[in-house]
Design an enzyme around this catalytic site. Structure first.
Site, PDB file in Angstrom:
ATOM      1  N   VAL A 245      -7.414  -0.559  -8.362  1.00 53.44           N
ATOM      2  CA  VAL A 245      -7.809  -0.723  -9.771  1.00 53.44           C
ATOM      3  C   VAL A 245      -7.715   0.684 -10.358  1.00 53.44           C
ATOM      4  O   VAL A 245      -8.712   1.360 -10.582  1.00 53.44           O
ATOM      5  CB  VAL A 245      -9.218  -1.329  -9.891  1.00 53.44           C
ATOM      6  CG1 VAL A 245      -9.549  -1.656 -11.348  1.00 53.44           C
ATOM      7  CG2 VAL A 245      -9.325  -2.613  -9.045  1.00 53.44           C
ATOM      8  N   HIS A 246      -6.491   1.097 -10.606  1.00 60.08           N
ATOM      9  CA  HIS A 246      -6.154   2.500 -10.830  1.00 60.08           C
ATOM     10  C   HIS A 246      -7.057   3.206 -11.843  1.00 60.08           C
ATOM     11  O   HIS A 246      -7.612   4.271 -11.577  1.00 60.08           O
ATOM     12  CB  HIS A 246      -4.700   2.611 -11.310  1.00 60.08           C
ATOM     13  CG  HIS A 246      -3.723   1.812 -10.524  1.00 60.08           C
ATOM     14  ND1 HIS A 246      -3.375   2.126  -9.233  1.00 60.08           N
ATOM     15  CD2 HIS A 246      -3.018   0.697 -10.848  1.00 60.08           C
ATOM     16  CE1 HIS A 246      -2.488   1.250  -8.783  1.00 60.08           C
ATOM     17  NE2 HIS A 246      -2.260   0.375  -9.743  1.00 60.08           N
TER      18      HIS A 246
END
Length: 316
Positions: A245-246
């Site tokens: 979940v950058h």
């Protein structure tokens, strides 16, 4: 005193989690959110951003629409399918949240950035987690704006890990000239969070279950969108019931610098290559004489991120 932050987004699923984190954490004073074309077109990134803030009852945070395309190109440097759930695009075009009751500001993102940084008497942290079009345009208007920024935290790039092409990460590929402007500007402190680091801080399906059990709007929304990412990434990260979940790694770094392990590196962005457009060229040579222009994250603590998500989303 809470840290003053402007978040620049191209809101899909990972941006949504980053927005909720920044809007809810007591150590972050989210002054505004600027939007840019990236994951989806500008109208959808703006609409998605408003939906996220409304959903967690933070519609008081203003949203400023920004650039609808790259700063030096007619369009993105290649084709991209914006409407499907794949590992590169696990969000589709519209987030699964109710329509917003609030509206975007009439002021544009670049004007907001320029005026906010020009007028501030306290340092502001910039956190661009999409293509860097808005940031670069603001810097082209007034390069001295860097003096008002204590840190810029950029989600983008990849050394050993890429996604949109064999050579490039999406944010850098989508507007490589803007990325080069941002990396070449005179910011006092640049933190670059590439895919190499975000893929070290995977969020698991069990974490989604735990977040949903909080029974808060943010916990439920985060669980829903991250599970979509997990389903989309299964084909890429074989056998892993988890996904990167950058963008939330960047907002979490603001309150927990120990989340990331960084190294000083000189980083440039390829703008002319026929097969390598958007490539982040990282000088890893031990004998390099180039001065570092970024603190590049090489690792991230998944357990630390999980704890931060749980603590923060309990509050909504």
């Amino acid at each position: 005193m809470p840290r003053k932050v402007i978040l620049d987004v191209d809101t899909g699923t990972d941006d949504a989690v980053a927005i909720m984190f920044a809007a809810l954490h007591p150590e972050i004073d989210l002054l505004g959110v600027t939007t840019v074309r990236g994951n989806v077109d500008l109208a959808h990134t703006t609409d998605n951003t408003l939906r996220v803030l409304d959903h967690i009852d933070r519609g008081d945070i203003p949203v400023f629409p920004g650039l609808a395309g790259p700063i030096a190109r007619d369009d993105l440097p290649g084709e991209r399918n914006f409407g499907t759930d794949t590992a590169d695009d696990p969000h589709g075009t519209t987030l699964p949240l109710p329509p917003a009751s609030t509206a975007p500001q009439d002021t544009g993102a670049v004007e907001f950035l320029v005026e906010s940084l020009r007028a501030t008497t306290e340092p502001i942290t910039l956190v661009p987690v999409g293509p860097l079009s808005n940031i670069a345009t603001a810097l082209n208007v007034n390069p001295a704006l860097v003096d008002a920024v204590d840190e810029i935290v950029i989600m983008g790039g990849g050394d050993a890990v890429c996604n949109v092409t064999a050579a490039a990460e999406f944010n850098m590929w989508a507007d490589p000239e803007a990325a080069q402007v941002a990396l070449g500007a005179g910011f006092a402190h640049r933190t670059l969070v590439p895919l190499d680091a975000t893929h070290r801080a995977l969020v698991t399906r069990q974490t989604c279950t735990d977040l949903r059990a909080l029974q808060t709007p943010a916990g439920t929304a985060a669980a829903d969108v991250v599970e979509r990412r997990i389903d989309a990434y299964r084909a890429v990260i074989t056998g892993s019931d988890a996904a990167p979940v950058h963008d939330v790694v960047c907002t979490a770094h603001l309150v927990a610098p120990d989340l990331l392990t960084t190294r000083p590196r000189y980083v440039a962005v390829e703008t002319t290559g026929t097969r390598t457009t958007g490539r982040t060229v990282v000088d890893n040579r031990p004998n390099s004489t180039r001065p570092a222009n970024a603190h590049m994250a090489v690792d991230a603590d998944a357990n630390r991120l999980t704890d931060l998500l749980h603590r923060t989303f309990t509050r909504s």
